[in-house]
Motif scaffolding. Structure first.
Motif, PDB file in Angstrom:
ATOM      1  N   MET A 106      -7.975  33.274  -9.989  1.00 30.43           N
ATOM      2  CA  MET A 106      -6.918  32.740 -10.839  1.00 30.43           C
ATOM      3  C   MET A 106      -7.468  31.596 -11.682  1.00 30.43           C
ATOM      4  O   MET A 106      -8.544  31.062 -11.416  1.00 30.43           O
ATOM      5  N   GLU A 107      -6.698  31.196 -12.691  1.00 27.03           N
ATOM      6  CA  GLU A 107      -7.141  30.122 -13.575  1.00 27.03           C
ATOM      7  C   GLU A 107      -7.313  28.817 -12.801  1.00 27.03           C
ATOM      8  O   GLU A 107      -6.624  28.551 -11.826  1.00 27.03           O
ATOM      9  N   THR A 108      -8.219  27.978 -13.287  1.00 28.44           N
ATOM     10  CA  THR A 108      -8.400  26.666 -12.689  1.00 28.44           C
ATOM     11  C   THR A 108      -7.194  25.778 -13.004  1.00 28.44           C
ATOM     12  O   THR A 108      -6.579  25.901 -14.069  1.00 28.44           O
ATOM     13  N   LEU A 109      -6.871  24.885 -12.068  1.00 31.37           N
ATOM     14  CA  LEU A 109      -5.730  23.993 -12.214  1.00 31.37           C
ATOM     15  C   LEU A 109      -6.212  22.551 -12.363  1.00 31.37           C
ATOM     16  O   LEU A 109      -7.098  22.108 -11.625  1.00 31.37           O
ATOM     17  N   THR A 110      -5.616  21.838 -13.303  1.00 28.11           N
ATOM     18  CA  THR A 110      -5.879  20.413 -13.484  1.00 28.11           C
ATOM     19  C   THR A 110      -4.548  19.687 -13.519  1.00 28.11           C
ATOM     20  O   THR A 110      -3.671  20.022 -14.333  1.00 28.11           O
ATOM     21  N   LEU A 111      -4.378  18.710 -12.624  1.00 28.06           N
ATOM     22  CA  LEU A 111      -3.159  17.921 -12.573  1.00 28.06           C
ATOM     23  C   LEU A 111      -3.400  16.608 -13.308  1.00 28.06           C
ATOM     24  O   LEU A 111      -4.141  15.741 -12.842  1.00 28.06           O
ATOM     25  N   THR A 144       3.872  12.171 -17.462  1.00 27.02           N
ATOM     26  CA  THR A 144       3.189  12.903 -16.407  1.00 27.02           C
ATOM     27  C   THR A 144       4.227  13.343 -15.380  1.00 27.02           C
ATOM     28  O   THR A 144       5.295  12.739 -15.297  1.00 27.02           O
ATOM     29  N   PRO A 145       3.916  14.410 -14.616  1.00 29.79           N
ATOM     30  CA  PRO A 145       2.674  15.159 -14.595  1.00 29.79           C
ATOM     31  C   PRO A 145       2.615  16.239 -15.657  1.00 29.79           C
ATOM     32  O   PRO A 145       3.641  16.691 -16.168  1.00 29.79           O
ATOM     33  N   VAL A 146       1.383  16.660 -15.935  1.00 25.92           N
ATOM     34  CA  VAL A 146       1.119  17.891 -16.673  1.00 25.92           C
ATOM     35  C   VAL A 146       0.179  18.714 -15.803  1.00 25.92           C
ATOM     36  O   VAL A 146      -0.805  18.184 -15.277  1.00 25.92           O
ATOM     37  N   LEU A 147       0.489  19.974 -15.630  1.00 22.30           N
ATOM     38  CA  LEU A 147      -0.409  20.881 -14.915  1.00 22.30           C
ATOM     39  C   LEU A 147      -1.051  21.813 -15.929  1.00 22.30           C
ATOM     40  O   LEU A 147      -0.364  22.594 -16.596  1.00 22.30           O
ATOM     41  N   LYS A 148      -2.362  21.704 -16.065  1.00 25.47           N
ATOM     42  CA  LYS A 148      -3.100  22.636 -16.920  1.00 25.47           C
ATOM     43  C   LYS A 148      -3.494  23.848 -16.090  1.00 25.47           C
ATOM     44  O   LYS A 148      -4.169  23.722 -15.060  1.00 25.47           O
ATOM     45  N   VAL A 149      -3.052  25.000 -16.533  1.00 20.00           N
ATOM     46  CA  VAL A 149      -3.406  26.263 -15.897  1.00 20.00           C
ATOM     47  C   VAL A 149      -4.318  26.986 -16.879  1.00 20.00           C
ATOM     48  O   VAL A 149      -3.864  27.565 -17.867  1.00 20.00           O
ATOM     49  N   GLY A 150      -5.623  26.894 -16.597  1.00 24.23           N
ATOM     50  CA  GLY A 150      -6.558  27.338 -17.620  1.00 24.23           C
ATOM     51  C   GLY A 150      -6.398  26.447 -18.839  1.00 24.23           C
ATOM     52  O   GLY A 150      -6.554  25.233 -18.760  1.00 24.23           O
ATOM     53  N   GLU A 151      -6.010  27.017 -19.956  1.00 28.94           N
ATOM     54  CA  GLU A 151      -5.798  26.241 -21.181  1.00 28.94           C
ATOM     55  C   GLU A 151      -4.323  26.032 -21.499  1.00 28.94           C
ATOM     56  O   GLU A 151      -3.983  25.468 -22.539  1.00 28.94           O
ATOM     57  N   THR A 152      -3.451  26.474 -20.610  1.00 32.13           N
ATOM     58  CA  THR A 152      -2.007  26.341 -20.837  1.00 32.13           C
ATOM     59  C   THR A 152      -1.472  25.133 -20.080  1.00 32.13           C
ATOM     60  O   THR A 152      -1.781  24.943 -18.902  1.00 32.13           O
ATOM     61  N   ALA A 153      -0.651  24.332 -20.755  1.00 36.54           N
ATOM     62  CA  ALA A 153      -0.088  23.124 -20.149  1.00 36.54           C
ATOM     63  C   ALA A 153       1.361  23.356 -19.749  1.00 36.54           C
ATOM     64  O   ALA A 153       2.160  23.871 -20.539  1.00 36.54           O
ATOM     65  N   GLU A 159       5.520  27.747  -6.744  1.00 33.13           N
ATOM     66  CA  GLU A 159       6.220  28.620  -5.803  1.00 33.13           C
ATOM     67  C   GLU A 159       6.051  30.090  -6.178  1.00 33.13           C
ATOM     68  O   GLU A 159       5.910  30.949  -5.312  1.00 33.13           O
ATOM     69  N   GLU A 160       6.062  30.363  -7.460  1.00 33.67           N
ATOM     70  CA  GLU A 160       6.007  31.751  -7.919  1.00 33.67           C
ATOM     71  C   GLU A 160       4.602  32.336  -7.883  1.00 33.67           C
ATOM     72  O   GLU A 160       4.454  33.568  -7.830  1.00 33.67           O
ATOM     73  N   THR A 161       3.593  31.485  -7.898  1.00 34.86           N
ATOM     74  CA  THR A 161       2.236  32.004  -8.102  1.00 34.86           C
ATOM     75  C   THR A 161       1.262  31.697  -6.979  1.00 34.86           C
ATOM     76  O   THR A 161       0.159  32.262  -6.964  1.00 34.86           O
ATOM     77  N   ARG A 162       1.619  30.818  -6.038  1.00 31.86           N
ATOM     78  CA  ARG A 162       0.680  30.401  -5.009  1.00 31.86           C
ATOM     79  C   ARG A 162       1.255  30.663  -3.623  1.00 31.86           C
ATOM     80  O   ARG A 162       2.465  30.767  -3.441  1.00 31.86           O
TER      81      ARG A 162
END
Length: 223
Positions: free
Chosen positions: A1-6, A52-61, A73-76
């Protein structure tokens, strides 16, 4: 899955919600901190609300903590919502209640005078008295399963660690279930790890700089 950045701020309670949920789900992520008083351009591009917060999922914020929690909840794995639809909806309502209490806490520590401070203290007391009546707290909000409601209220109680150092404001007095819940949350590894080691010092300096009624109480307690 895409990398996550908080994308985080050191004192933001809404960031803590997301960090707790990520830890409870065992999800790997990177954490990046921003100064909200001097927002970098890259952050402004990610967060149109400037929060904040912003969660970057790949390149999507993804922004807004409630949306981030629902995405997780829906993806993990390791769900933190109840399986039953009605209880799940009730928990979502209580997450909103937790946000309202955070707004009340902001008004409490920002109150400019004694009268406003007393009114905000009373409002917080009433909120927590209602919560005591609904709370199971054995050991978590709704029983034995740690939920997103627990993740939401852990940062709420963290403020009271600072308030208790200043004086006895009686906001949480006479609420035994809530006291047990607060203690259990404070010992939870995901809650402990949601903030940096210097969080309490940072919060103390932040409150001192408010020039509010509470600031005066802090100065008295230090005298």
């Amino acid at each position: 899955m895409e990398t996550l950045t908080l994308v985080s701020h050191h004192l933001c309670p809404y960031v803590q919600r997301a960090a707790i949920a990520l830890a409870e789900k065992g999800v790997a992520y990177e954490r990046v901190y921003v100064d909200l008083a001097d927002k970098p351009d890259w952050f402004k591009a990610l967060s149109p609300l400037g929060k904040t917060p912003v969660l970057k999922v790949g390149e999507t914020a993804i922004f807004e903590s409630a949306v981030i929690l629902e995405y997780l909840e829906e993806t993990r794995p390791n769900p933190l919502h109840p399986a039953d639809a009605l209880r799940r909806s009730e928990h979502r309502s209580l997450i909103e209640f937790g946000s309202a209490i955070l707004n009340d806490i902001w008004a409490f520590y920002s109150a400019p005078d004694a009268a406003t401070f007393a009114a905000k203290r009373k409002q917080l007391s009433d909120r927590f008295a209602w919560l005591e009546r609904r709370l199971v707290g054995a050991p978590w909000f709704d029983g034995t399963d740690f939920s997103l409601v627990d993740a939401v209220f852990a940062p709420v109680f963290r403020y009271f660690d600072a308030f208790d150092r200043i004086g006895r404001f009686a906001v949480l007095d006479g609420l035994p279930k809530l006291a047990r819940w607060r203690q259990a949350l404070a010992a939870r590894p995901s809650v402990i790890a949601a903030v940096t080691e210097d969080y309490h010092d940072r919060l103390w300096r932040f409150l001192l700089a408010r020039n509010s009624h509470l600031t005066g109480e802090m100065q008295k307690s230090a005298a």
